[in-house]
Design a protein around this motif. Structure first.
Motif, short mmCIF file in Angstrom:
data_model
loop_
_atom_site.label_atom_id
_atom_site.label_comp_id
_atom_site.label_asym_id
_atom_site.label_seq_id
_atom_site.Cartn_x
_atom_site.Cartn_y
_atom_site.Cartn_z
N UNK A 160 0.82 -1.21 0.00
CA UNK A 160 0.00 0.00 0.00
C UNK A 160 0.85 1.26 0.00
N UNK A 161 1.90 1.27 0.82
CA UNK A 161 2.79 2.42 0.86
C UNK A 161 3.54 2.59 -0.45
N UNK A 162 3.98 1.47 -1.03
CA UNK A 162 4.71 1.52 -2.30
C UNK A 162 3.84 2.12 -3.40
N UNK A 163 2.58 1.69 -3.48
CA UNK A 163 1.67 2.19 -4.51
C UNK A 163 1.41 3.68 -4.32
N UNK A 164 1.20 4.09 -3.07
CA UNK A 164 0.93 5.51 -2.80
C UNK A 164 2.14 6.37 -3.16
N UNK A 165 3.32 5.94 -2.77
CA UNK A 165 4.53 6.70 -3.10
C UNK A 165 4.75 6.76 -4.61
N UNK A 166 4.51 5.64 -5.28
CA UNK A 166 4.71 5.56 -6.72
C UNK A 166 3.76 6.49 -7.47
N UNK A 167 2.55 6.65 -6.95
CA UNK A 167 1.59 7.52 -7.63
C UNK A 167 2.08 8.97 -7.65
N UNK A 168 2.59 9.45 -6.53
CA UNK A 168 3.08 10.83 -6.47
C UNK A 168 4.38 11.00 -7.24
N UNK A 169 5.07 9.89 -7.53
CA UNK A 169 6.27 9.94 -8.34
C UNK A 169 5.95 9.76 -9.82
N UNK A 170 4.66 9.76 -10.17
CA UNK A 170 4.21 9.61 -11.55
C UNK A 170 3.34 10.82 -11.91
N UNK A 171 3.28 11.19 -13.19
CA UNK A 171 2.52 12.38 -13.60
C UNK A 171 1.01 12.14 -13.65
N UNK A 172 0.44 11.82 -12.50
CA UNK A 172 -1.00 11.57 -12.42
C UNK A 172 -1.74 12.87 -12.15
N UNK A 173 -1.30 13.61 -11.13
CA UNK A 173 -1.99 14.85 -10.74
C UNK A 173 -1.32 16.09 -11.31
N UNK A 174 -0.19 15.91 -11.98
CA UNK A 174 0.52 17.04 -12.57
C UNK A 174 1.10 16.60 -13.91
N UNK A 175 1.39 17.53 -14.82
CA UNK A 175 1.96 17.17 -16.12
C UNK A 175 3.46 16.95 -16.03
N UNK A 176 4.00 16.25 -17.00
CA UNK A 176 5.43 16.00 -17.05
C UNK A 176 6.21 17.30 -17.22
N UNK A 177 5.58 18.28 -17.86
CA UNK A 177 6.25 19.56 -18.09
C UNK A 177 6.55 20.30 -16.79
N UNK A 178 5.92 19.91 -15.69
CA UNK A 178 6.15 20.55 -14.40
C UNK A 178 7.45 20.07 -13.75
N UNK A 179 7.97 18.95 -14.22
CA UNK A 179 9.22 18.40 -13.66
C UNK A 179 10.40 19.19 -14.24
N UNK A 180 11.31 19.70 -13.40
CA UNK A 180 12.47 20.46 -13.89
C UNK A 180 13.30 19.64 -14.87
N UNK A 181 13.89 20.31 -15.84
CA UNK A 181 14.68 19.65 -16.87
C UNK A 181 15.82 18.84 -16.27
N UNK A 182 16.43 19.37 -15.21
CA UNK A 182 17.55 18.66 -14.61
C UNK A 182 17.17 17.33 -14.00
N UNK A 183 15.89 17.17 -13.63
CA UNK A 183 15.42 15.93 -13.02
C UNK A 183 14.67 15.03 -14.01
N UNK A 184 14.50 15.52 -15.25
CA UNK A 184 13.66 14.81 -16.21
C UNK A 184 14.19 13.41 -16.53
N UNK A 185 15.51 13.27 -16.69
CA UNK A 185 16.08 11.96 -17.03
C UNK A 185 15.82 10.94 -15.91
N UNK A 186 16.15 11.32 -14.67
CA UNK A 186 15.94 10.42 -13.54
C UNK A 186 14.47 10.11 -13.36
N UNK A 187 13.64 11.13 -13.53
CA UNK A 187 12.20 10.96 -13.35
C UNK A 187 11.63 9.99 -14.39
N UNK A 188 12.17 10.03 -15.60
CA UNK A 188 11.65 9.20 -16.68
C UNK A 188 12.02 7.73 -16.54
N UNK A 189 12.90 7.42 -15.60
CA UNK A 189 13.19 6.01 -15.34
C UNK A 189 12.01 5.29 -14.71
#
Length: 293
Positions: free
Chosen positions: A210-239
């Motif tokens: 349950x904790x893993x799923x909740x954490x994973x959701x906020x680490x995914x572009x569900x409630x916000x667009x990908x464009x909101x993620x800073x460019x410097x973090x985009x590569x790591x985030x896209x993993x």
């Protein structure tokens, strides 16, 4: 070693020594950690169908509104996200009405979260079958990952209503929607294979899902667009493999924003990696399932 020392390849040996001698059934261990006997799984397709149907039937047994819960859950989540994140927090949605922006991401995410949860708990939940009957053990996580697709189809009906309400016309990209759904299935299966095998040995896994799923959701572009993620973090985030899945859904259905091909490519590569690692670990541990359970 218990019954899991045997595996999914059957060889029937016919003895020519005597016509009265009955054929012998020999079940040999799998050769190779990445071995997936699709033919053996196909032979047991009726069991696969039964497990899928059983999961759906048991989930909604003795409920008043039955499968309508598959629609209510993402709809209520979409309403909450719209009020809190769309209105109060004013999170951008790339020019798309926030309700349909959120719901388009909730479709694959809800499927993924349910598939991972069911797959992770599936092996331990079918311990009686595993210790008593021979069948390819991969059938259990596959059935658990496929069953939520029925609920996905029901939830998709709401999306068609939202698209009509907000006058959103799908583009040609919608023909690629099954591809992104397949990526979501492979991601859930890869994660679920690893967690299900780990759950047999360490029961803490069941408490952490349950904790893993909740954490994973906020680490995914569900409630916000990908464009909101800073460019410097985009590569790591896209993993995160669900980044490509969610972005693919939004592009295929809404067609408003050009997808980030680099991010989707990285996410697709992670999907393949997760599935391979999941199969590797599951095949390595399955021979000990009957002994540990």
């Amino acid at each position: 070693m218990g019954t899991e020392a045997i595996s999914s390849r059957e060889i029937v040996l016919l003895s020519n020594a005597s016509s009265n001698e009955k054929p012998s059934l020999v079940i040999e261990p799998t050769k190779g950690l990445f071995h997936v006997d699709l033919l053996e799984i196909w032979k047991h397709r009726e069991l696969l169908y039964f497990l899928i149907w059983r999961d759906i039937k048991v989930k909604y047994k003795q409920t008043v509104i039955g499968a309508s819960w598959a629609i209510i859950q993402p709809v209520m989540t979409m309403i909450i996200f719209t009020v809190i994140f769309g209105n109060f927090a004013n999170i951008p949605s790339d020019g798309i009405p926030y309700p349909i922006f959120a719901y388009t991401a909730l479709l694959p995410w809800t499927y993924f979260s349910q598939a991972v949860t069911r797959t992770s708990l599936g092996v331990l939940g079918n311990s009686v079958l595993i210790t008593k009957v021979y069948f390819p053990r991969l059938i259990i996580p596959i059935a658990s990952a496929v069953a939520p697709l029925i609920e996905f189809c029901l939830s998709f009906l709401v999306l068609t209503g939202l698209m009509a309400w907000f006058n959103v016309v799908p583009t040609w990209g919608i023909v690629l929607l099954p591809l992104f759904l397949l990526l979501a299935l492979f991601t859930a299966l890869g994660v679920g294979l690893f967690l299900s095998a780990l759950h047999v040995r360490y029961r803490d896994v069941g408490h952490s899902i349950g904790f893993l799923i909740q954490f994973w959701m906020y680490a995914s572009p569900v409630i916000y667009p990908l464009s909101l993620v800073p460019e410097g973090w985009r590569f790591l985030y896209s993993l995160n493999p669900m980044v490509g899945v969610i972005e693919g859904f939004r592009w295929a259905i809404l067609g408003k924003v050009n997808p980030d091909l680099v991010a989707m490519g990285l996410s697709g590569g992670m999907v393949v990696t997760l599935l391979a690692l999941g199969i590797l670990y599951f095949n390595r541990m399955e021979r000990y399932f009957a002994d540990v359970i």
